[in-house]
Design a protein around this motif. Structure first.
Motif, PDB file in Angstrom:
ATOM      1  N   LEU A  56      16.303   4.636  -3.675  1.00  0.00           N
ATOM      2  CA  LEU A  56      16.731   5.067  -2.337  1.00  0.00           C
ATOM      3  C   LEU A  56      15.655   5.932  -1.678  1.00  0.00           C
ATOM      4  N   LEU A  57      15.025   6.802  -2.477  1.00  0.00           N
ATOM      5  CA  LEU A  57      13.943   7.628  -1.939  1.00  0.00           C
ATOM      6  C   LEU A  57      12.764   6.762  -1.499  1.00  0.00           C
ATOM      7  N   ALA A  58      12.411   5.769  -2.317  1.00  0.00           N
ATOM      8  CA  ALA A  58      11.306   4.874  -1.969  1.00  0.00           C
ATOM      9  C   ALA A  58      11.634   4.075  -0.709  1.00  0.00           C
ATOM     10  N   PHE A  59      12.879   3.630  -0.600  1.00  0.00           N
ATOM     11  CA  PHE A  59      13.299   2.890   0.589  1.00  0.00           C
ATOM     12  C   PHE A  59      13.177   3.771   1.830  1.00  0.00           C
ATOM     13  N   GLY A  60      13.591   5.042   1.691  1.00  0.00           N
ATOM     14  CA  GLY A  60      13.480   5.958   2.823  1.00  0.00           C
ATOM     15  C   GLY A  60      12.039   6.199   3.219  1.00  0.00           C
ATOM     16  N   GLY A 107       0.808  -1.217   0.000  1.00  0.00           N
ATOM     17  CA  GLY A 107       0.000   0.000   0.000  1.00  0.00           C
ATOM     18  C   GLY A 107       0.836   1.259   0.000  1.00  0.00           C
ATOM     19  N   SER A 108       2.089   1.151  -0.418  1.00  0.00           N
ATOM     20  CA  SER A 108       3.025   2.275  -0.382  1.00  0.00           C
ATOM     21  C   SER A 108       2.876   3.150  -1.614  1.00  0.00           C
ATOM     22  N   ALA A 109       2.664   4.453  -1.390  1.00  0.00           N
ATOM     23  CA  ALA A 109       2.588   5.400  -2.504  1.00  0.00           C
ATOM     24  C   ALA A 109       3.927   5.495  -3.222  1.00  0.00           C
ATOM     25  N   ALA A 110       5.009   5.503  -2.433  1.00  0.00           N
ATOM     26  CA  ALA A 110       6.347   5.582  -3.031  1.00  0.00           C
ATOM     27  C   ALA A 110       6.632   4.366  -3.896  1.00  0.00           C
ATOM     28  N   MET A 111       6.176   3.192  -3.427  1.00  0.00           N
ATOM     29  CA  MET A 111       6.390   1.973  -4.213  1.00  0.00           C
ATOM     30  C   MET A 111       5.584   2.009  -5.505  1.00  0.00           C
ATOM     31  N   MET A 112       4.349   2.497  -5.430  1.00  0.00           N
ATOM     32  CA  MET A 112       3.543   2.616  -6.640  1.00  0.00           C
ATOM     33  C   MET A 112       4.135   3.639  -7.595  1.00  0.00           C
ATOM     34  N   SER A 113       4.703   4.715  -7.034  1.00  0.00           N
ATOM     35  CA  SER A 113       5.361   5.717  -7.874  1.00  0.00           C
ATOM     36  C   SER A 113       6.572   5.123  -8.576  1.00  0.00           C
ATOM     37  N   GLU A 114       7.296   4.277  -7.851  1.00  0.00           N
ATOM     38  CA  GLU A 114       8.448   3.609  -8.458  1.00  0.00           C
ATOM     39  C   GLU A 114       8.008   2.611  -9.525  1.00  0.00           C
ATOM     40  N   ALA A 115       6.855   1.982  -9.323  1.00  0.00           N
ATOM     41  CA  ALA A 115       6.328   1.083 -10.356  1.00  0.00           C
ATOM     42  C   ALA A 115       6.012   1.881 -11.623  1.00  0.00           C
ATOM     43  N   ALA A 116       5.386   3.054 -11.436  1.00  0.00           N
ATOM     44  CA  ALA A 116       5.101   3.917 -12.584  1.00  0.00           C
ATOM     45  C   ALA A 116       6.400   4.387 -13.230  1.00  0.00           C
ATOM     46  N   HIS A 117       7.404   4.656 -12.396  1.00  0.00           N
ATOM     47  CA  HIS A 117       8.728   5.051 -12.900  1.00  0.00           C
ATOM     48  C   HIS A 117       9.284   3.969 -13.819  1.00  0.00           C
ATOM     49  N   SER A 118       9.207   2.720 -13.392  1.00  0.00           N
ATOM     50  CA  SER A 118       9.747   1.620 -14.200  1.00  0.00           C
ATOM     51  C   SER A 118       8.919   1.385 -15.460  1.00  0.00           C
ATOM     52  N   VAL A 119       7.601   1.598 -15.369  1.00  0.00           N
ATOM     53  CA  VAL A 119       6.770   1.495 -16.573  1.00  0.00           C
ATOM     54  C   VAL A 119       7.188   2.567 -17.578  1.00  0.00           C
ATOM     55  N   ALA A 120       7.413   3.796 -17.068  1.00  0.00           N
ATOM     56  CA  ALA A 120       7.860   4.878 -17.943  1.00  0.00           C
ATOM     57  C   ALA A 120       9.206   4.541 -18.576  1.00  0.00           C
ATOM     58  N   GLY A 142       1.757  11.096  -4.424  1.00  0.00           N
ATOM     59  CA  GLY A 142       2.316  11.843  -3.308  1.00  0.00           C
ATOM     60  C   GLY A 142       1.292  12.772  -2.670  1.00  0.00           C
ATOM     61  N   PHE A 143       0.588  13.568  -3.481  1.00  0.00           N
ATOM     62  CA  PHE A 143      -0.416  14.486  -2.940  1.00  0.00           C
ATOM     63  C   PHE A 143      -1.575  13.724  -2.303  1.00  0.00           C
ATOM     64  N   ARG A 144      -1.973  12.617  -2.928  1.00  0.00           N
ATOM     65  CA  ARG A 144      -3.072  11.819  -2.372  1.00  0.00           C
ATOM     66  C   ARG A 144      -2.718  11.281  -0.997  1.00  0.00           C
ATOM     67  N   THR A 145      -1.472  10.852  -0.832  1.00  0.00           N
ATOM     68  CA  THR A 145      -1.053  10.266   0.433  1.00  0.00           C
ATOM     69  C   THR A 145      -0.818  11.330   1.502  1.00  0.00           C
ATOM     70  N   VAL A 146      -0.180  12.446   1.127  1.00  0.00           N
ATOM     71  CA  VAL A 146       0.136  13.488   2.109  1.00  0.00           C
ATOM     72  C   VAL A 146      -1.137  14.171   2.614  1.00  0.00           C
ATOM     73  N   PHE A 147      -2.054  14.486   1.705  1.00  0.00           N
ATOM     74  CA  PHE A 147      -3.240  15.265   2.089  1.00  0.00           C
ATOM     75  C   PHE A 147      -4.488  14.414   2.274  1.00  0.00           C
ATOM     76  N   TRP A 165       5.305  10.298   5.325  1.00  0.00           N
ATOM     77  CA  TRP A 165       6.670  10.084   4.814  1.00  0.00           C
ATOM     78  C   TRP A 165       6.650   9.362   3.472  1.00  0.00           C
ATOM     79  N   ASP A 166       5.725   8.441   3.342  1.00  0.00           N
ATOM     80  CA  ASP A 166       5.581   7.707   2.078  1.00  0.00           C
ATOM     81  C   ASP A 166       5.177   8.675   0.959  1.00  0.00           C
ATOM     82  N   GLY A 167       4.253   9.586   1.291  1.00  0.00           N
ATOM     83  CA  GLY A 167       3.827  10.573   0.299  1.00  0.00           C
ATOM     84  C   GLY A 167       4.929  11.545  -0.059  1.00  0.00           C
ATOM     85  N   VAL A 168       5.702  11.965   0.929  1.00  0.00           N
ATOM     86  CA  VAL A 168       6.816  12.877   0.662  1.00  0.00           C
ATOM     87  C   VAL A 168       7.837  12.218  -0.256  1.00  0.00           C
ATOM     88  N   ALA A 169       8.114  10.941  -0.030  1.00  0.00           N
ATOM     89  CA  ALA A 169       9.043  10.211  -0.898  1.00  0.00           C
ATOM     90  C   ALA A 169       8.506  10.142  -2.318  1.00  0.00           C
TER      91      ALA A 169
END
Length: 327
Positions: free
Chosen positions: A181-185, A37-50, A104-109, A198-202
């Motif tokens: 590294l950002l996703a891990f953090g 359920g990690s936003a950072a992990m999903m963002s990284e998945a989108a990163h790899s798709v891109a 990120g915005f969805r998770t932070v706010f 923190w997940d949203g900030v990453a």
């Protein structure tokens, strides 16, 4: 020609390795993102798709840019590589950065979210880092080899290189390692504090990283598509060779443009010796053309124009382009 084919083959290998790695990583990250359920992990998945879409576009660029010149495109299709590489940069932003900002915005706010099985995320990120390291090593090896061949630093080579494929792979793999590294953090801080912020900030940080990488690559390809000057080292070498020709009294103007990877268009306006006859001038132009091509294999087309050095209109155009130089 053999060196150019070897370089093209290495670029294709670099892109193919990156494609296979990013596809495998995208699948792993997507599964881990759903589990954790990690936003950072999903963002990284989108990163790899891109990144995977980027490699597919780069393969298209490599294939289409090698087509020979024809009637419709007398200077060849070399700039096709720049067009498809520009689309690759756009795909990094649209498929990666925009999704990362959204997550990120969805998770932070948004409402706080519970984290599930963070250990799965750690394992996937570690495996992804190893695989990305393999792809990055291949790209870095090619950049290092080519920069040494040209007597430049790696940064200097990346700044001046007219091969956007290896540059794109190197930049995106570098961004991928930082993103991991950002996703891990973000995953770790969420695990330690229990706060999903923190997940949203990453995820937001990953979005900024991808947007910067996309902008850098897009700016490079935009310059090449518009018509960037050839490598300054080559321009100086051509200038010196033309100035040393016995029939040439003055190099009045020298225009160059990259029309493809390792393919340069040269247009020179020369003040020839007035004592030359028409036949002598023609033979001199043919010989100079052949000598330039032999000395500099990347020179693809040469146009030589005899002009008087003191023509005021020509001089004003040259001064407007280069400033107050000795002509």
């Amino acid at each position: 020609m053999a060196a150019e084919e070897s370089k093209g083959g290495e670029s294709t290998l670099t892109v193919l390795i990156a494609l296979g790695v990013n596809l495998a990583i995208a699948i792993m990250k997507a599964i881990a993102g759903v589990i954790t359920g990690s936003a950072a992990m999903m963002s990284e998945a989108a990163h790899s798709v891109a990144d995977t879409l980027t490699e597919a576009l780069l393969l298209t660029a490599l294939r289409r840019s090698t087509r020979p010149a024809d009637r419709r495109h007398p200077f060849g299709y070399g700039k096709d590589r720049y067009f498809w590489s520009l689309l690759a940069a756009v795909s990094i932003f649209v498929s990666g950065a925009v999704f990362a900002f959204y997550e990120g915005f969805r998770t932070v706010f948004g409402a706080p979210e519970e984290q599930g099985s963070p250990v799965v995320g750690y394992i996937v990120l570690a495996l992804a880092f190893v695989l990305e390291g393999v792809s990055w090593s291949q790209a870095a090896r090619q950049v290092r080899r080519e920069s040494r061949a040209e007597g430049r630093s790696m940064l200097g080579f990346l700044r001046i290189s007219d091969d956007p494929t290896v540059k794109t792979v190197f930049f995106e793999d570098s961004a991928a390692l930082v993103g991991l590294l950002l996703a891990f953090g973000g995953l770790g801080l969420h695990h330690l504090t229990g706060s999903s912020v923190w997940d949203g900030v990453a995820s937001l940080a990953i979005g900024v990283l991808l947007a910067f990488a996309a902008y850098t690559l897009a700016a490079t390809n935009r310059g090449l598509l518009i018509g960037r000057q050839a490598d300054p080292v080559l321009v100086r070498a051509v200038w010196e060779r033309l100035r040393a020709e016995p029939e040439v009294e003055q190099v009045v103007d020298l225009l160059t443009m990259a029309v493809g990877t390792d393919r340069v268009l040269v247009c020179a306006r020369l003040d020839f010796d007035d004592a030359l006859g028409a036949a002598d001038l023609e033979r001199a132009c043919v010989r100079i053309d052949a000598e330039l091509r032999a000395a500099h294999p990347e020179v693809d087309e040469v146009f030589l124009e005899p002009v008087p050095r003191n023509d005021p209109e020509l001089r004003s155009r040259v001064l407007a382009r280069y400033g107050d130089l000795k002509l």
